[in-house]
Design a protein around this motif. Structure first.
Motif, PDB file in Angstrom:
ATOM      1  N   VAL A  12       0.826  -1.217   0.000  1.00  0.00           N
ATOM      2  CA  VAL A  12       0.000   0.000   0.000  1.00  0.00           C
ATOM      3  C   VAL A  12       0.856   1.260   0.000  1.00  0.00           C
ATOM      4  O   VAL A  12       0.882   2.021  -0.969  1.00  0.00           O
ATOM      5  CB  VAL A  12      -0.969   0.012   1.197  1.00  0.00           C
ATOM      6  CG1 VAL A  12      -1.748   1.329   1.253  1.00  0.00           C
ATOM      7  CG2 VAL A  12      -1.942  -1.162   1.101  1.00  0.00           C
ATOM      8  N   ASP A  13       1.569   1.498   1.097  1.00  0.00           N
ATOM      9  CA  ASP A  13       2.266   2.770   1.283  1.00  0.00           C
ATOM     10  C   ASP A  13       3.452   2.920   0.343  1.00  0.00           C
ATOM     11  O   ASP A  13       4.340   2.062   0.300  1.00  0.00           O
ATOM     12  CB  ASP A  13       2.727   2.897   2.734  1.00  0.00           C
ATOM     13  CG  ASP A  13       1.546   2.950   3.687  1.00  0.00           C
ATOM     14  OD1 ASP A  13       0.759   3.911   3.591  1.00  0.00           O
ATOM     15  OD2 ASP A  13       1.401   2.037   4.510  1.00  0.00           O
ATOM     16  N   HIS A  14       3.439   4.007  -0.409  1.00  0.00           N
ATOM     17  CA  HIS A  14       4.492   4.368  -1.365  1.00  0.00           C
ATOM     18  C   HIS A  14       4.557   3.426  -2.556  1.00  0.00           C
ATOM     19  O   HIS A  14       5.495   3.509  -3.359  1.00  0.00           O
ATOM     20  CB  HIS A  14       5.860   4.471  -0.668  1.00  0.00           C
ATOM     21  CG  HIS A  14       5.849   5.427   0.478  1.00  0.00           C
ATOM     22  ND1 HIS A  14       5.653   6.785   0.311  1.00  0.00           N
ATOM     23  CD2 HIS A  14       5.956   5.218   1.821  1.00  0.00           C
ATOM     24  CE1 HIS A  14       5.663   7.371   1.488  1.00  0.00           C
ATOM     25  NE2 HIS A  14       5.835   6.449   2.429  1.00  0.00           N
ATOM     26  N   THR A  15       3.570   2.539  -2.670  1.00  0.00           N
ATOM     27  CA  THR A  15       3.396   1.723  -3.875  1.00  0.00           C
ATOM     28  C   THR A  15       2.135   2.171  -4.594  1.00  0.00           C
ATOM     29  O   THR A  15       2.168   2.525  -5.770  1.00  0.00           O
ATOM     30  CB  THR A  15       3.306   0.226  -3.522  1.00  0.00           C
ATOM     31  OG1 THR A  15       4.533  -0.193  -2.910  1.00  0.00           O
ATOM     32  CG2 THR A  15       3.058  -0.607  -4.777  1.00  0.00           C
ATOM     33  N   LEU A  16       1.006   2.199  -3.866  1.00  0.00           N
ATOM     34  CA  LEU A  16      -0.255   2.685  -4.420  1.00  0.00           C
ATOM     35  C   LEU A  16      -0.543   4.128  -4.023  1.00  0.00           C
ATOM     36  O   LEU A  16      -1.121   4.884  -4.810  1.00  0.00           O
ATOM     37  CB  LEU A  16      -1.413   1.805  -3.954  1.00  0.00           C
ATOM     38  CG  LEU A  16      -1.413   0.364  -4.454  1.00  0.00           C
ATOM     39  CD1 LEU A  16      -2.561  -0.418  -3.798  1.00  0.00           C
ATOM     40  CD2 LEU A  16      -1.530   0.304  -5.969  1.00  0.00           C
ATOM     41  N   LEU A  17      -0.158   4.510  -2.824  1.00  0.00           N
ATOM     42  CA  LEU A  17      -0.521   5.843  -2.334  1.00  0.00           C
ATOM     43  C   LEU A  17       0.465   6.320  -1.280  1.00  0.00           C
ATOM     44  O   LEU A  17       1.265   5.541  -0.748  1.00  0.00           O
ATOM     45  CB  LEU A  17      -1.947   5.819  -1.768  1.00  0.00           C
ATOM     46  CG  LEU A  17      -2.257   4.803  -0.662  1.00  0.00           C
ATOM     47  CD1 LEU A  17      -1.912   5.368   0.722  1.00  0.00           C
ATOM     48  CD2 LEU A  17      -3.721   4.404  -0.684  1.00  0.00           C
ATOM     49  N   GLN A  91      -4.462  15.206   2.882  1.00  0.00           N
ATOM     50  CA  GLN A  91      -2.999  15.244   2.912  1.00  0.00           C
ATOM     51  C   GLN A  91      -2.340  14.172   2.051  1.00  0.00           C
ATOM     52  O   GLN A  91      -1.186  14.333   1.637  1.00  0.00           O
ATOM     53  CB  GLN A  91      -2.497  15.086   4.358  1.00  0.00           C
ATOM     54  CG  GLN A  91      -2.829  16.256   5.255  1.00  0.00           C
ATOM     55  CD  GLN A  91      -2.157  16.172   6.607  1.00  0.00           C
ATOM     56  OE1 GLN A  91      -2.342  17.050   7.450  1.00  0.00           O
ATOM     57  NE2 GLN A  91      -1.398  15.125   6.844  1.00  0.00           N
ATOM     58  N   GLY A  92      -3.055  13.085   1.818  1.00  0.00           N
ATOM     59  CA  GLY A  92      -2.471  11.986   1.055  1.00  0.00           C
ATOM     60  C   GLY A  92      -2.737  12.122  -0.428  1.00  0.00           C
ATOM     61  O   GLY A  92      -3.389  13.058  -0.889  1.00  0.00           O
ATOM     62  N   ARG A  93      -2.242  11.141  -1.195  1.00  0.00           N
ATOM     63  CA  ARG A  93      -2.458  11.156  -2.648  1.00  0.00           C
ATOM     64  C   ARG A  93      -2.232   9.760  -3.215  1.00  0.00           C
ATOM     65  O   ARG A  93      -1.471   8.959  -2.661  1.00  0.00           O
ATOM     66  CB  ARG A  93      -1.505  12.138  -3.332  1.00  0.00           C
ATOM     67  CG  ARG A  93      -0.029  11.803  -3.155  1.00  0.00           C
ATOM     68  CD  ARG A  93       0.871  12.893  -3.697  1.00  0.00           C
ATOM     69  NE  ARG A  93       2.271  12.590  -3.421  1.00  0.00           N
ATOM     70  CZ  ARG A  93       3.070  11.931  -4.258  1.00  0.00           C
ATOM     71  NH1 ARG A  93       2.604  11.502  -5.438  1.00  0.00           N
ATOM     72  NH2 ARG A  93       4.322  11.689  -3.948  1.00  0.00           N
ATOM     73  N   VAL A  94      -2.910   9.495  -4.296  1.00  0.00           N
ATOM     74  CA  VAL A  94      -2.672   8.272  -5.057  1.00  0.00           C
ATOM     75  C   VAL A  94      -1.448   8.499  -5.929  1.00  0.00           C
ATOM     76  O   VAL A  94      -1.290   9.564  -6.536  1.00  0.00           O
ATOM     77  CB  VAL A  94      -3.901   7.919  -5.929  1.00  0.00           C
ATOM     78  CG1 VAL A  94      -3.644   6.652  -6.735  1.00  0.00           C
ATOM     79  CG2 VAL A  94      -5.132   7.758  -5.060  1.00  0.00           C
ATOM     80  N   LEU A  95      -0.582   7.513  -6.016  1.00  0.00           N
ATOM     81  CA  LEU A  95       0.635   7.665  -6.805  1.00  0.00           C
ATOM     82  C   LEU A  95       0.333   7.511  -8.299  1.00  0.00           C
ATOM     83  O   LEU A  95      -0.657   6.872  -8.685  1.00  0.00           O
ATOM     84  CB  LEU A  95       1.677   6.655  -6.349  1.00  0.00           C
ATOM     85  CG  LEU A  95       2.159   6.848  -4.902  1.00  0.00           C
ATOM     86  CD1 LEU A  95       3.259   5.853  -4.578  1.00  0.00           C
ATOM     87  CD2 LEU A  95       2.658   8.261  -4.669  1.00  0.00           C
ATOM     88  N   PRO A  96       1.172   8.089  -9.154  1.00  0.00           N
ATOM     89  CA  PRO A  96       0.906   8.097 -10.599  1.00  0.00           C
ATOM     90  C   PRO A  96       0.665   6.697 -11.172  1.00  0.00           C
ATOM     91  O   PRO A  96       1.468   5.786 -10.960  1.00  0.00           O
ATOM     92  CB  PRO A  96       2.184   8.717 -11.178  1.00  0.00           C
ATOM     93  CG  PRO A  96       2.700   9.584 -10.083  1.00  0.00           C
ATOM     94  CD  PRO A  96       2.391   8.857  -8.806  1.00  0.00           C
TER      95      PRO A  96
END
Length: 232
Positions: A12-17, A91-96
């Motif tokens: 999840v973290d820093h892979t998807l968002l 504050q969060g975001r979905v990664l490209p």
């Protein structure tokens, strides 16, 4: 319906968002509420399971045996995190490329997507739900941060749950772990499945390749290529 033959396990973290630091904000009040100890700091979390992180964090606060506290701590931590879901969305975001890849794989009947994440399950669900990603994954068969301190065990638990739910074992060549840390890579290799690494966290592409990743991507932004890699 076509038989599911490909199993994609997402970190999840820093892979998807990126969660924007919300987990750390939830951790402190949960820790103090359960232990009565004044909060100081959290163990470095990247790539580790919540169980593993808790063991070190509790020890850093002078609590060498955290087992009596863990169930209550994870329950309160999940509630504190859920209370900050609006903040997470802000504050969060979905990664490209992540949303587009998940959605495209969701149209492939032979592909099942789940999570293998160091997060406890309620937090993982909240993170994906905050960005409307939850519909694309099967949470029931995932591996989560309360399964073990060792990341490789999470992959094994997910394989077991997937076999039980779908009525057959997935061939190792049809199982792919996607993550951004060396822990994700080594967990995949320990279970004899494919490791696809993305250099969207704090680990370089070179370090991920050196750890043995079968494929290293800069990110998920080339949606068509990523979908072809994961689905075919």
């Amino acid at each position: 319906m076509s038989r599911a033959t490909r199993l994609v396990m997402w970190d999840v973290d820093h892979t998807l968002l990126a969660a924007g630091g919300v987990a750390r904000l939830a951790y402190a009040p949960a820790f103090t509420a359960v232990t009565g100890v004044v909060w100081r700091e959290m163990a470095h979390p990247a790539g580790r399971t919540d169980w593993d992180i808790a063991v070190e964090t509790f020890a850093m606060h002078g609590i060498d045996d955290c087992e009596p506290h863990l169930d209550a701590f994870f329950t309160v931590f999940a509630a504190e995190f859920a209370a900050r879901r609006e903040l997470l969305a802000h504050q969060g975001r979905v990664l490209p490329g992540a949303r587009e890849v998940l959605a495209a794989l969701g149209t492939r009947p032979q592909v099942v997507q789940t999570l293998v994440t160091g997060n406890i399950r309620p937090v993982a669900v909240d993170k994906l739900a905050a960005f409307d990603l939850a519909a694309f994954v099967d949470f029931e068969i995932g591996g989560y941060g309360t399964d073990d301190v060792v990341r490789a065990t999470l992959v094994r638990r997910s394989l077991e749950r997937a076999a039980a739910k779908y009525g057959h074992a997935f061939a190792p060549s049809d199982v792919i772990v996607v993550g951004d840390t060396v822990y994700d890579v080594t967990a995949a290799l320990a279970n004899g499945v494919t490791a696809v690494a993305v250099a969207t966290g704090g680990t370089s592409a070179e370090a991920l390749a050196a750890a043995g990743a079968h494929v290293v991507l800069d990110d998920l932004s080339d949606v068509e290529a990523v979908v072809d890699l994961l689905a075919d």
